[in-house]
Design a protein around this motif. Structure first.
Motif, mmCIF file in Angstrom:
data_model
loop_
_atom_site.group_PDB
_atom_site.id
_atom_site.type_symbol
_atom_site.label_atom_id
_atom_site.label_comp_id
_atom_site.label_asym_id
_atom_site.label_seq_id
_atom_site.Cartn_x
_atom_site.Cartn_y
_atom_site.Cartn_z
ATOM 1 N N LEU A 82 50.486 8.704 -3.129
ATOM 2 C CA LEU A 82 51.424 8.933 -2.032
ATOM 3 C C LEU A 82 52.782 9.152 -2.676
ATOM 4 C CD1 LEU A 82 51.743 9.033 1.058
ATOM 5 C CD2 LEU A 82 52.377 6.613 0.969
ATOM 6 N N ASP A 114 62.245 4.269 5.087
ATOM 7 C CA ASP A 114 60.906 4.414 4.505
ATOM 8 C C ASP A 114 60.386 3.089 3.954
ATOM 9 O OD1 ASP A 114 61.968 7.575 3.194
ATOM 10 O OD2 ASP A 114 60.750 7.208 4.982
ATOM 11 N N LEU A 116 48.946 7.423 8.826
ATOM 12 C CA LEU A 116 49.763 8.494 8.263
ATOM 13 C C LEU A 116 48.933 9.738 7.970
ATOM 14 C CD1 LEU A 116 51.910 6.510 5.646
ATOM 15 C CD2 LEU A 116 52.731 7.539 7.778
ATOM 16 N N TRP A 168 45.697 6.858 4.590
ATOM 17 C CA TRP A 168 46.937 6.166 4.282
ATOM 18 C C TRP A 168 47.546 5.667 5.590
ATOM 19 C CZ3 TRP A 168 48.928 4.588 -0.255
ATOM 20 C CH2 TRP A 168 48.492 5.203 -1.430
ATOM 21 N N TYR A 169 48.003 4.391 5.550
ATOM 22 C CA TYR A 169 48.664 3.778 6.689
ATOM 23 C C TYR A 169 50.012 3.221 6.240
ATOM 24 C CZ TYR A 169 44.413 3.698 9.581
ATOM 25 O OH TYR A 169 43.319 4.040 10.335
ATOM 26 N N ARG A 170 50.923 3.125 7.191
ATOM 27 C CA ARG A 170 52.203 2.456 6.964
ATOM 28 C C ARG A 170 52.227 1.207 7.839
ATOM 29 N NH1 ARG A 170 58.348 4.353 7.187
ATOM 30 N NH2 ARG A 170 59.238 2.418 8.027
ATOM 31 N N TYR A 229 52.645 0.187 2.373
ATOM 32 C CA TYR A 229 51.770 1.340 2.507
ATOM 33 C C TYR A 229 50.354 0.931 2.098
ATOM 34 C CZ TYR A 229 55.919 4.037 3.395
ATOM 35 O OH TYR A 229 57.080 4.512 3.956
ATOM 36 N N LEU A 289 56.951 12.360 2.764
ATOM 37 C CA LEU A 289 55.707 11.855 2.187
ATOM 38 C C LEU A 289 54.709 12.978 1.943
ATOM 39 C CD1 LEU A 289 55.110 8.725 4.466
ATOM 40 C CD2 LEU A 289 56.175 8.779 2.208
ATOM 41 N N CYS A 322 46.227 1.859 1.683
ATOM 42 C CA CYS A 322 45.223 2.891 1.424
ATOM 43 C C CYS A 322 43.872 2.340 1.838
ATOM 44 C CB CYS A 322 45.237 3.230 -0.066
ATOM 45 S SG CYS A 322 43.937 4.353 -0.611
#
Lengths: 110, 116
Positions: free
Chosen positions: A73, A82, A47, A35-37, A86, A62, A88
């Motif tokens: 997530l 936040d 993440l 997972w990345y933001r 996001y 999270l 994946c």
């Protein structure tokens, strides 16, 4: 063919309203899920990484979970900071590459 | 510790012009990647490299060339730019090993390219 599908495409929540983002994947053999933001105008920021079904990882508000077909997530009591996209991604066994989904744009209203 | 640095940050080209995007990493990573990101399309892999002197094609390699002459640098070239190459380009790098934690990709801030 390996594939990653994220839903919803976009999500608007009120501050404090918890929800979940979904990442469904099809891969010959899963080596790992990431997972990345991503904030506007910036590159993705790592993440979590998950290796096997049943695994969970947490960071502040999270929590990422993994099953054999999907990852969630969970965002608990989100704050405006936040707000982000996001992403994946999955890596198959024996593959040097990772495949990204198209992302979920999350907007938290104050 | 700068991480992954992309140069330039912005560029406008005319159709048919050429240019090179530079990616530099200071983390001693073996693997480096070039992606493009377009609205509604997500991140798509253009080319990648598993070590100095190596390159491989990704999902959308046509119209691009790459070189990895030094371990810390990965160059993306557009020989004859087309409007379809208008996009945001991201470079990433990672270790590689049996531990999945070593496969985490670290991204640069991106290059925004417009081809008129």
């Amino acid at each position: 063919e390996d594939q990653v599908t994220q839903s919803p495409e976009a999500l608007r929540l009120q501050e404090g309203e918890s929800s979940s983002l979904n990442c469904s994947y099809t891969v010959s053999g899963l080596r790992g899920l990431f997972w990345y933001r991503q904030d506007p105008g910036k590159g993705p920021e790592f993440l979590f990484t998950l290796y096997s079904a049943g695994e969970e990882k947490e960071k502040e508000r999270l929590k990422a979970t993994l099953t054999k077909k999907e990852s969630f997530l969970h965002i608990t009591a989100p704050k405006p900071e936040d707000s982000a996209t996001y992403l994946c991604a999955v890596q198959a066994v024996g593959d040097d590459k990772i495949i990204f989904g198209k992302g979920t744009r999350l907007h938290i209203l104050p | 510790n700068a991480g992954v640095t992309q140069t330039p940050k912005f560029r406008v080209l005319k159709t048919g012009q050429s240019m090179t995007l530079l990616c530099a990493q200071d983390m001693n990573h073996e693997y480096m990647y070039w992606y493009r990101q377009d609205p509604g399309m997500g991140l798509r892999l253009i080319h990648y490299s598993v070590g100095e002197g190596t390159t491989a094609k990704g999902e959308v390699p046509d119209g691009y060339n790459v070189s990895r002459l030094k371990k810390q640098n990965f160059l993306l070239g557009l020989e004859s730019a087309a409007p379809s190459q208008t996009s945001v380009y991201f470079c990433a790098s990672s270790y590689h090993g049996t531990s999945l934690a070593k496969n985490i990709q670290y991204f640069g801030a991106g290059t925004r390219l417009s081809v008129l």
